[in-house]
Every structure is written in C-alpha cells, then in structure tokens.
Design a protein around this motif. Structure first.
Motif, PDB file in Angstrom:
ATOM      1  N   HIS A   1      42.672  24.005  44.140  1.00 29.05           N
ATOM      2  CA  HIS A   1      41.782  23.460  43.111  1.00 29.05           C
ATOM      3  C   HIS A   1      40.762  24.495  42.634  1.00 29.05           C
ATOM      4  CE1 HIS A   1      43.583  19.594  44.005  1.00 29.05           C
ATOM      5  NE2 HIS A   1      43.230  19.729  45.276  1.00 29.05           N
ATOM      6  N   LEU A   2      41.108  25.771  42.773  1.00 28.99           N
ATOM      7  CA  LEU A   2      40.313  26.868  42.233  1.00 28.99           C
ATOM      8  C   LEU A   2      41.047  27.433  41.027  1.00 28.99           C
ATOM      9  CD1 LEU A   2      39.341  28.681  45.563  1.00 28.99           C
ATOM     10  CD2 LEU A   2      37.887  27.196  44.170  1.00 28.99           C
ATOM     11  N   PRO A   3      40.328  27.973  40.033  1.00 29.93           N
ATOM     12  CA  PRO A   3      40.980  28.448  38.807  1.00 29.93           C
ATOM     13  C   PRO A   3      42.020  29.534  39.078  1.00 29.93           C
ATOM     14  CG  PRO A   3      38.591  28.360  38.543  1.00 29.93           C
ATOM     15  CD  PRO A   3      38.872  28.140  40.000  1.00 29.93           C
ATOM     16  N   GLY A   4      43.125  29.476  38.346  1.00 30.79           N
ATOM     17  CA  GLY A   4      44.152  30.504  38.492  1.00 30.79           C
ATOM     18  C   GLY A   4      43.620  31.882  38.167  1.00 30.79           C
ATOM     19  N   LEU A   5      42.690  31.964  37.205  1.00 31.27           N
ATOM     20  CA  LEU A   5      42.127  33.260  36.828  1.00 31.27           C
ATOM     21  C   LEU A   5      41.373  33.892  37.995  1.00 31.27           C
ATOM     22  CD1 LEU A   5      41.790  35.263  34.522  1.00 31.27           C
ATOM     23  CD2 LEU A   5      39.697  34.050  33.861  1.00 31.27           C
ATOM     24  N   LEU A   6      40.772  33.073  38.835  1.00 32.47           N
ATOM     25  CA  LEU A   6      40.083  33.607  40.007  1.00 32.47           C
ATOM     26  C   LEU A   6      41.075  34.320  40.924  1.00 32.47           C
ATOM     27  CD1 LEU A   6      37.387  31.915  42.151  1.00 32.47           C
ATOM     28  CD2 LEU A   6      39.428  32.820  43.290  1.00 32.47           C
ATOM     29  N   TRP A   7      42.255  33.731  41.101  1.00 29.05           N
ATOM     30  CA  TRP A   7      43.260  34.349  41.959  1.00 29.05           C
ATOM     31  C   TRP A   7      43.804  35.622  41.335  1.00 29.05           C
ATOM     32  CZ3 TRP A   7      43.314  32.952  46.760  1.00 29.05           C
ATOM     33  CH2 TRP A   7      42.895  31.668  47.101  1.00 29.05           C
ATOM     34  N   VAL A   8      43.976  35.629  40.022  1.00 33.68           N
ATOM     35  CA  VAL A   8      44.393  36.857  39.348  1.00 33.68           C
ATOM     36  C   VAL A   8      43.361  37.954  39.586  1.00 33.68           C
ATOM     37  CG1 VAL A   8      44.894  37.932  37.124  1.00 33.68           C
ATOM     38  CG2 VAL A   8      45.713  35.613  37.597  1.00 33.68           C
ATOM     39  N   GLY A   9      42.077  37.590  39.456  1.00 28.74           N
ATOM     40  CA  GLY A   9      41.021  38.558  39.700  1.00 28.74           C
ATOM     41  C   GLY A   9      41.038  39.093  41.119  1.00 28.74           C
ATOM     42  N   LEU A  10      41.296  38.210  42.081  1.00 27.15           N
ATOM     43  CA  LEU A  10      41.374  38.647  43.482  1.00 27.15           C
ATOM     44  C   LEU A  10      42.533  39.614  43.676  1.00 27.15           C
ATOM     45  CD1 LEU A  10      40.475  38.463  46.427  1.00 27.15           C
ATOM     46  CD2 LEU A  10      41.966  36.466  46.683  1.00 27.15           C
ATOM     47  N   PHE A  11      43.689  39.309  43.085  1.00 24.33           N
ATOM     48  CA  PHE A  11      44.829  40.228  43.171  1.00 24.33           C
ATOM     49  C   PHE A  11      44.453  41.599  42.605  1.00 24.33           C
ATOM     50  CE2 PHE A  11      47.844  36.352  42.613  1.00 24.33           C
ATOM     51  CZ  PHE A  11      47.647  35.995  43.937  1.00 24.33           C
ATOM     52  N   GLY A  12      43.735  41.598  41.471  1.00 28.01           N
ATOM     53  CA  GLY A  12      43.338  42.854  40.845  1.00 28.01           C
ATOM     54  C   GLY A  12      42.378  43.647  41.710  1.00 28.01           C
ATOM     55  N   VAL A  13      41.424  42.960  42.326  1.00 25.49           N
ATOM     56  CA  VAL A  13      40.464  43.641  43.197  1.00 25.49           C
ATOM     57  C   VAL A  13      41.175  44.288  44.385  1.00 25.49           C
ATOM     58  CG1 VAL A  13      38.546  43.259  44.812  1.00 25.49           C
ATOM     59  CG2 VAL A  13      38.480  42.249  42.521  1.00 25.49           C
ATOM     60  N   ILE A  14      42.108  43.571  44.977  1.00 29.22           N
ATOM     61  CA  ILE A  14      42.865  44.120  46.105  1.00 29.22           C
ATOM     62  C   ILE A  14      43.667  45.343  45.674  1.00 29.22           C
ATOM     63  CG2 ILE A  14      44.754  43.671  47.730  1.00 29.22           C
ATOM     64  CD1 ILE A  14      43.772  40.755  47.823  1.00 29.22           C
ATOM     65  N   ALA A  15      44.290  45.270  44.484  1.00 30.44           N
ATOM     66  CA  ALA A  15      45.101  46.392  43.997  1.00 30.44           C
ATOM     67  C   ALA A  15      44.235  47.629  43.750  1.00 30.44           C
ATOM     68  CB  ALA A  15      45.831  45.989  42.718  1.00 30.44           C
ATOM     69  N   VAL A  16      43.112  47.440  43.069  1.00 32.45           N
ATOM     70  CA  VAL A  16      42.241  48.580  42.758  1.00 32.45           C
ATOM     71  C   VAL A  16      41.598  49.132  44.026  1.00 32.45           C
ATOM     72  CG1 VAL A  16      40.158  49.298  41.522  1.00 32.45           C
ATOM     73  CG2 VAL A  16      41.814  47.794  40.406  1.00 32.45           C
ATOM     74  N   GLY A  17      41.130  48.236  44.905  1.00 33.12           N
ATOM     75  CA  GLY A  17      40.528  48.692  46.153  1.00 33.12           C
ATOM     76  C   GLY A  17      41.502  49.473  47.013  1.00 33.12           C
ATOM     77  N   SER A  18      42.739  48.988  47.097  1.00 31.06           N
ATOM     78  CA  SER A  18      43.759  49.694  47.873  1.00 31.06           C
ATOM     79  C   SER A  18      44.036  51.077  47.288  1.00 31.06           C
ATOM     80  CB  SER A  18      45.056  48.874  47.914  1.00 31.06           C
ATOM     81  OG  SER A  18      44.865  47.642  48.570  1.00 31.06           O
ATOM     82  N   LEU A  19      44.072  51.166  45.954  1.00 28.98           N
ATOM     83  CA  LEU A  19      44.316  52.457  45.307  1.00 28.98           C
ATOM     84  C   LEU A  19      43.200  53.442  45.610  1.00 28.98           C
ATOM     85  CD1 LEU A  19      45.757  54.374  43.381  1.00 28.98           C
ATOM     86  CD2 LEU A  19      44.647  53.183  41.471  1.00 28.98           C
ATOM     87  N   VAL A  20      41.961  52.998  45.522  1.00 30.78           N
ATOM     88  CA  VAL A  20      40.827  53.894  45.761  1.00 30.78           C
ATOM     89  C   VAL A  20      40.821  54.393  47.200  1.00 30.78           C
ATOM     90  CG1 VAL A  20      38.304  54.027  45.876  1.00 30.78           C
ATOM     91  CG2 VAL A  20      39.401  52.882  43.939  1.00 30.78           C
ATOM     92  N   ILE A  21      40.968  53.473  48.149  1.00 32.64           N
ATOM     93  CA  ILE A  21      40.945  53.866  49.561  1.00 32.64           C
ATOM     94  C   ILE A  21      42.188  54.682  49.912  1.00 32.64           C
ATOM     95  CG2 ILE A  21      40.900  53.030  51.934  1.00 32.64           C
ATOM     96  CD1 ILE A  21      39.470  50.516  50.862  1.00 32.64           C
ATOM     97  N   GLY A  22      43.354  54.215  49.430  1.00 30.10           N
ATOM     98  CA  GLY A  22      44.591  54.929  49.725  1.00 30.10           C
ATOM     99  C   GLY A  22      44.608  56.333  49.150  1.00 30.10           C
ATOM    100  N   ALA A  23      44.088  56.499  47.934  1.00 28.72           N
ATOM    101  CA  ALA A  23      44.025  57.837  47.341  1.00 28.72           C
ATOM    102  C   ALA A  23      43.147  58.754  48.184  1.00 28.72           C
ATOM    103  CB  ALA A  23      43.487  57.744  45.918  1.00 28.72           C
ATOM    104  N   GLY A  24      42.082  58.183  48.764  1.00 27.00           N
ATOM    105  CA  GLY A  24      41.244  58.986  49.650  1.00 27.00           C
ATOM    106  C   GLY A  24      42.008  59.494  50.850  1.00 27.00           C
ATOM    107  N   PHE A  25      42.854  58.639  51.431  1.00 28.71           N
ATOM    108  CA  PHE A  25      43.686  59.079  52.552  1.00 28.71           C
ATOM    109  C   PHE A  25      44.649  60.194  52.116  1.00 28.71           C
ATOM    110  CE2 PHE A  25      43.336  54.618  54.554  1.00 28.71           C
ATOM    111  CZ  PHE A  25      42.234  55.002  55.295  1.00 28.71           C
ATOM    112  N   LEU A  26      45.269  60.015  50.954  1.00 32.36           N
ATOM    113  CA  LEU A  26      46.318  60.939  50.518  1.00 32.36           C
ATOM    114  C   LEU A  26      45.777  62.302  50.114  1.00 32.36           C
ATOM    115  CD1 LEU A  26      48.565  58.500  48.435  1.00 32.36           C
ATOM    116  CD2 LEU A  26      48.978  59.361  50.739  1.00 32.36           C
ATOM    117  N   ILE A  27      44.580  62.338  49.567  1.00 34.39           N
ATOM    118  CA  ILE A  27      44.046  63.625  49.082  1.00 34.39           C
ATOM    119  C   ILE A  27      43.007  64.202  50.013  1.00 34.39           C
ATOM    120  CG2 ILE A  27      44.469  62.933  46.694  1.00 34.39           C
ATOM    121  CD1 ILE A  27      41.444  62.572  46.375  1.00 34.39           C
TER     122      ILE A  27
END
Length: 265
Positions: A219-245
């Motif tokens: 019963h939470l907005p679908g857009l909220l879940w889309v936003g959460l998916f986006g935050v996880i994707a961007v956060g993973s990229l930032v942290i993961g890029a730090g590991f790789l470089i």
C-alpha cells in the motif's frame, strides 16, 4: 588437453581460489569500464547484454525466495529480455514482499559484490562465484531459450577462467563487474517509462511491474519503489567504482585489502 593437464589446471585453479592475484594495469580496468559503458548505453548492443542483467534480476528473485522460505518452482528467460521467476508460498507478507523487491537490486548488488572481490585482488574467486551462481540458475531454468542463454554465459566464464591468460581473466572479470554496476540504473528507467505508458491506459489495474506489485502488497506508491531501486543502483555504482579503481587512484580500501595499505595511504 590430456588428463594430466586437466588435473594440473584444476590444481592451479584451486590454489588461485585461496590466494590473491596481481592487480591488472590501470588501462585494463579503465578500458573494461569504457567497454561496459558502451554495452549498456548503446541500444543495439543493450538488446543483447540486457540478457545478462535479466539473469541476475531473476536470480535475485530466486535467491530471496529461497532465503525467505518460499518454494522456488521455476525461472524463465525470454528472447525479449524479460523473465519470470515462480515461487510458491503465501501471496502476501514479508517473504512475498522481499522476493518481489529483490529483482531490480539484484544486478547492481551482485556487481558490488564482484567489485569488492576484485578490489581485494580475488579475480579467480570472482569468476568461479559467477560460475556457481549461473549453474544454480541453470538448474532452475525451465525454458529452452533461458537454458541456452545461461549455459552460453556460464560456459564463456568457465572457458576464460580455465583457459585464459591472467590478463584475459582480469579484463573479463572487470568487464563483468562494470557491466552489472553500470547496467543497474537503465532497467529502472525503462521500468518507470513502461509504468507511465501503462498508467495512462485504461487498464491501470493490469500494471504488473515489480514496483506495482509491491505497491499492492505494501500500500505504498509504486513510484517510491522505483525510487528505491534507483537509489540502490546508483549507490552500488558509486561504491563499486571505488573498489574497482582504488588501485588506479592510489586509494587503498582497507576493508577489502586485508588491512595491507602501505604507510601514508
């Protein structure tokens, strides 16, 4: 390759699984990132590479279904790069919510895990973890296209790990990690565009994306879940890029290097 050579190669692989490998040169890490960016950003190529993301997406659903006590029935991968994971259990509750939620975060979080292994110079271990995960997905895949896709990807990773030179293995491993990290956000954007088109139609109740299923479950907005998916994707990229470089940039990350940073870093 005769039996003795197979045994020798197998022994070498086992040894490398428990030890670290030499970090690749900076140009290999950077080049793998550029290639991955092209594979994700260039749409004609994305139509093919998205199959890899779908494997990780459906694998995320499957893993969390098992962890939450649901019965995993099947995984299907389709030629349009969509997929479907079917599990049995209560159609509501925390287990169902977590299982539904696990798809879109699956690829970037897997990329983050791979990046952590590579940052710790565990190149061979990263490749064989990938092989094990692909084998698990293959066991539960129930359609011909899906089985062929997972088998080809798994066989490619195995061939590189078994027969490839150290440079080829490193380049391939870094390419895989970069690909999953960079590919995390594009499916989320595609998800929201698809939702917008469907929500403008007459049959809003038929919208069946992961975000909309979560909206009905929580019963939470679908857009909220889309936003959460986006935050996880961007956060993973930032942290993961730090590991790789980290090796390229001279930044030592003690959390993945075993606390062996040179003095002064």
């Amino acid at each position: 390759m005769d039996r003795a050579e197979w045994v020798e190669r197998g022994t070498s692989i086992v040894d490398r699984l428990t030890t670290t490998q030499t970090q690749p040169p900076w140009w290999l890490v950077a080049g793998a990132g550029v290639v991955a960016l092209v594979l994700v950003g260039y749409t004609p190529l994305w139509r093919f590479t998205r199959n890899i993301v779908t494997i990780a997406h459906e694998g995320g659903h499957a893993l969390v279904a098992l962890l939450t006590g649901r019965r995993l029935n099947s995984i299907r991968l389709h030629s349009d790069t969509s997929g479907l994971t079917v599990s049995s259990g209560k159609p509501y509750g925390l287990g169902m919510i977590l299982t539904t939620m696990a798809g879109y975060p699956g690829p970037p979080l897997l990329g983050l895990a791979f990046a952590a292994l590579l940052g710790a110079s565990r190149i061979t271990l990263m490749l064989w973890v990938a092989i094990a995960l692909l084998a698990a997905v293959l066991i539960m895949t129930r359609n011909v296209y899906g089985m062929l896709t997972v088998f080809v990807v798994g066989a490619t990773v195995f061939a590189v790990s078994w027969f490839g030179t150290d440079t080829l293995q490193a380049g391939f491993a870094y390419l895989g990690a970069w690909l999953l990290l960079l590919a995390g956000a594009r499916p989320v954007l595609e998800l929201q565009r698809g939702r917008s088109r469907q929500l403008r139609s007459r049959y809003q109740e038929d919208v069946a994306s992961d975000a909309d299923q979560l909206a009905r479950l929580t019963h939470l907005p679908g857009l909220l879940w889309v936003g959460l998916f986006g935050v996880i994707a961007v956060g993973s990229l930032v942290i993961g890029a730090g590991f790789l470089i980290s090796d390229i940039s001279g930044i030592c990350l003690q959390s993945v290097s075993g606390g062996t940073c040179p003095t002064g870093q």
